[in-house]
Design a protein around this motif. Structure first.
Motif, PDB file in Angstrom:
ATOM      1  N   TRP A 147     -12.722  -4.090 -16.874  1.00 28.89           N
ATOM      2  CA  TRP A 147     -11.473  -4.611 -17.432  1.00 28.89           C
ATOM      3  C   TRP A 147     -11.652  -6.095 -17.779  1.00 28.89           C
ATOM      4  O   TRP A 147     -12.308  -6.844 -17.062  1.00 28.89           O
ATOM      5  N   THR A 148     -11.059  -6.484 -18.899  1.00 23.98           N
ATOM      6  CA  THR A 148     -11.195  -7.862 -19.377  1.00 23.98           C
ATOM      7  C   THR A 148     -10.070  -8.757 -18.880  1.00 23.98           C
ATOM      8  O   THR A 148     -10.221  -9.973 -18.809  1.00 23.98           O
ATOM      9  N   SER A 149      -8.926  -8.149 -18.565  1.00 23.46           N
ATOM     10  CA  SER A 149      -7.800  -8.909 -18.007  1.00 23.46           C
ATOM     11  C   SER A 149      -6.794  -7.940 -17.417  1.00 23.46           C
ATOM     12  O   SER A 149      -6.762  -6.754 -17.779  1.00 23.46           O
ATOM     13  N   LEU A 150      -5.983  -8.455 -16.499  1.00 23.09           N
ATOM     14  CA  LEU A 150      -4.872  -7.710 -15.908  1.00 23.09           C
ATOM     15  C   LEU A 150      -3.590  -8.461 -16.245  1.00 23.09           C
ATOM     16  O   LEU A 150      -3.477  -9.651 -15.954  1.00 23.09           O
ATOM     17  N   THR A 151      -2.642  -7.791 -16.864  1.00 27.17           N
ATOM     18  CA  THR A 151      -1.335  -8.375 -17.148  1.00 27.17           C
ATOM     19  C   THR A 151      -0.315  -7.444 -16.514  1.00 27.17           C
ATOM     20  O   THR A 151      -0.030  -6.366 -17.046  1.00 27.17           O
ATOM     21  N   LEU A 152       0.210  -7.845 -15.364  1.00 26.24           N
ATOM     22  CA  LEU A 152       0.935  -6.909 -14.510  1.00 26.24           C
ATOM     23  C   LEU A 152       2.262  -7.479 -14.038  1.00 26.24           C
ATOM     24  O   LEU A 152       2.346  -8.653 -13.648  1.00 26.24           O
ATOM     25  N   MET A 153       3.283  -6.633 -14.054  1.00 21.15           N
ATOM     26  CA  MET A 153       4.580  -7.033 -13.539  1.00 21.15           C
ATOM     27  C   MET A 153       4.724  -6.584 -12.082  1.00 21.15           C
ATOM     28  O   MET A 153       4.452  -5.446 -11.748  1.00 21.15           O
ATOM     29  N   PHE A 154       5.136  -7.532 -11.244  1.00 26.04           N
ATOM     30  CA  PHE A 154       5.377  -7.285  -9.830  1.00 26.04           C
ATOM     31  C   PHE A 154       6.768  -7.803  -9.456  1.00 26.04           C
ATOM     32  O   PHE A 154       7.390  -8.544 -10.224  1.00 26.04           O
ATOM     33  N   GLN A 155       7.205  -7.458  -8.259  1.00 29.26           N
ATOM     34  CA  GLN A 155       8.319  -8.192  -7.686  1.00 29.26           C
ATOM     35  C   GLN A 155       7.900  -9.668  -7.621  1.00 29.26           C
ATOM     36  O   GLN A 155       6.741  -9.978  -7.340  1.00 29.26           O
ATOM     37  N   GLN A 156       8.833 -10.574  -7.875  1.00 25.44           N
ATOM     38  CA  GLN A 156       8.487 -11.993  -7.955  1.00 25.44           C
ATOM     39  C   GLN A 156       7.821 -12.488  -6.672  1.00 25.44           C
ATOM     40  O   GLN A 156       6.883 -13.291  -6.718  1.00 25.44           O
ATOM     41  N   GLU A 157       8.270 -11.989  -5.540  1.00 23.02           N
ATOM     42  CA  GLU A 157       7.693 -12.417  -4.261  1.00 23.02           C
ATOM     43  C   GLU A 157       6.212 -12.054  -4.191  1.00 23.02           C
ATOM     44  O   GLU A 157       5.381 -12.841  -3.724  1.00 23.02           O
ATOM     45  N   VAL A 158       5.856 -10.855  -4.675  1.00 23.05           N
ATOM     46  CA  VAL A 158       4.452 -10.439  -4.678  1.00 23.05           C
ATOM     47  C   VAL A 158       3.658 -11.283  -5.667  1.00 23.05           C
ATOM     48  O   VAL A 158       2.544 -11.723  -5.379  1.00 23.05           O
ATOM     49  N   ALA A 159       4.222 -11.531  -6.845  1.00 20.44           N
ATOM     50  CA  ALA A 159       3.548 -12.355  -7.845  1.00 20.44           C
ATOM     51  C   ALA A 159       3.248 -13.748  -7.293  1.00 20.44           C
ATOM     52  O   ALA A 159       2.148 -14.291  -7.511  1.00 20.44           O
ATOM     53  N   ILE A 216       5.470 -11.679 -14.093  1.00 23.08           N
ATOM     54  CA  ILE A 216       4.231 -11.133 -14.645  1.00 23.08           C
ATOM     55  C   ILE A 216       3.081 -12.061 -14.304  1.00 23.08           C
ATOM     56  O   ILE A 216       3.136 -13.273 -14.525  1.00 23.08           O
ATOM     57  N   VAL A 217       2.032 -11.468 -13.754  1.00 22.82           N
ATOM     58  CA  VAL A 217       0.815 -12.191 -13.401  1.00 22.82           C
ATOM     59  C   VAL A 217      -0.283 -11.809 -14.387  1.00 22.82           C
ATOM     60  O   VAL A 217      -0.428 -10.633 -14.739  1.00 22.82           O
ATOM     61  N   HIS A 218      -1.033 -12.808 -14.840  1.00 21.04           N
ATOM     62  CA  HIS A 218      -2.182 -12.561 -15.726  1.00 21.04           C
ATOM     63  C   HIS A 218      -3.442 -12.999 -14.994  1.00 21.04           C
ATOM     64  O   HIS A 218      -3.535 -14.129 -14.508  1.00 21.04           O
ATOM     65  N   VAL A 219      -4.400 -12.085 -14.912  1.00 20.06           N
ATOM     66  CA  VAL A 219      -5.647 -12.337 -14.174  1.00 20.06           C
ATOM     67  C   VAL A 219      -6.830 -12.091 -15.094  1.00 20.06           C
ATOM     68  O   VAL A 219      -6.890 -11.073 -15.798  1.00 20.06           O
ATOM     69  N   GLU A 220      -7.781 -13.028 -15.084  1.00 18.48           N
ATOM     70  CA  GLU A 220      -9.024 -12.861 -15.842  1.00 18.48           C
ATOM     71  C   GLU A 220     -10.210 -13.032 -14.899  1.00 18.48           C
ATOM     72  O   GLU A 220     -10.189 -13.908 -14.025  1.00 18.48           O
TER      73      GLU A 220
END
Length: 272
Positions: A140-152, A198-202
């Motif tokens: 995977w080249t990136s993760l763009t994921l929605m979480f509960q804000q506390e988890v993010a 939403i958290v974006h991870v590379e």
């Protein structure tokens, strides 16, 4: 291409968000397009979506030019997704099943981005699974994921903050994680009780000499009893207390005071 409003599609198929599956639907197309833009240019790129539901975010990804593979376990949503696949020939593949039981590597023969409004009840488990692969960089080249804000906030937290813990270390020791967008609870139907983000991870560089499984064991031990000093919380992990001493890390400190590099150093010592 003009598609019927998502609310009309949901009404026609008699769909409602399943609490048991952690579903909350998004209807705002402008918001969905903003989410789909976070990973960058998706034109002709492969994208994995988890839990598309009736296809709100899926539409946005397809509008952005992506080739989408979507994993959905709720059979009620499959007819609506099939209509969307017909509207975008050869651009949407729907896989019925549980994302926790499906290896994305079996679905792609090319690099892919993961973009998802993750079901709340399985989001963290999926996320940590994607981060824990031994092969790095991942497919995977990136993760763009929605979480509960506390988890993010726990994912992007800095050392010494109340939100800093195991998730932050796992997300940051060989990746770059940022909070890309906050999403108000009122944007969802039905509105959840909590705010979302939403958290974006590379992927980033992999530190040498570190077994990913050891990072997991070290963080699990250190934060398993986070109120205790490291000499207590880590005594169950063979060699950990001695590793602290050899690295000059005060065993009277607590886990949330250690930065990412210190966790990596402990894991490297125990990996050797």
């Amino acid at each position: 291409m003009t598609l019927p409003p998502l609310r009309d599609v949901i009404a026609r198929h008699g769909l409602s968000a399943s609490k048991a599956l952690g579903q909350n639907f998004l209807f705002d197309e402008q918001l969905l397009d903003r989410i789909a833009a976070i990973p960058g240019d998706l034109d002709d790129r492969a994208v994995l979506e988890i839990g598309p539901g009736p296809g709100g975010l899926t539409r946005a990804l397809l509008r952005a030019g992506a080739r989408v593979t979507a994993i959905e376990r709720d059979a009620r949503c499959l007819p609506a997704l099939a209509e969307l696949a017909d509207a975008f020939p050869d651009r949407l593949t729907v896989v019925e099943g549980d994302a926790l039981a499906i290896d994305p590597a079996d679905l792609f023969d090319e690099p892919y981005a993961i973009v998802a409004n993750l079901p709340y009840n399985v989001g963290t488990a999926l996320f940590t699974g994607w981060l824990s692969g031994k092969d790095w960089p991942p497919r995977w080249t990136s993760l763009t994921l929605m979480f509960q804000q506390e988890v993010a906030q726990r994912i992007v937290a800095a050392p010494g903050t109340s939100a800093y813990g195991r998730l932050a270390v796992l997300a940051q020791w060989r990746s770059r994680a940022r909070l890309a967008m906050k999403v108000h609870r009122s944007a969802f139907t039905p509105p959840p009780k909590v705010m979302s983000a939403i958290v974006h991870v590379e992927p980033a560089g992999m530190p040498e000499g570190v077994d990913p499984r050891m990072i997991e064991r070290v963080t699990e031990a250190a934060f398993g009893q986070r109120r205790k000093m490291l000499r207590q919380s880590m005594k169950g992990l063979p060699g950990a207390v001695a590793a602290l001493e050899s690295l000059g890390i005060d065993s009277q400190r607590r886990a949330e005071t250690l930065d990412i590099d210190e966790f990596v150093a402990i894991a490297r010592t125990l990996s050797s």
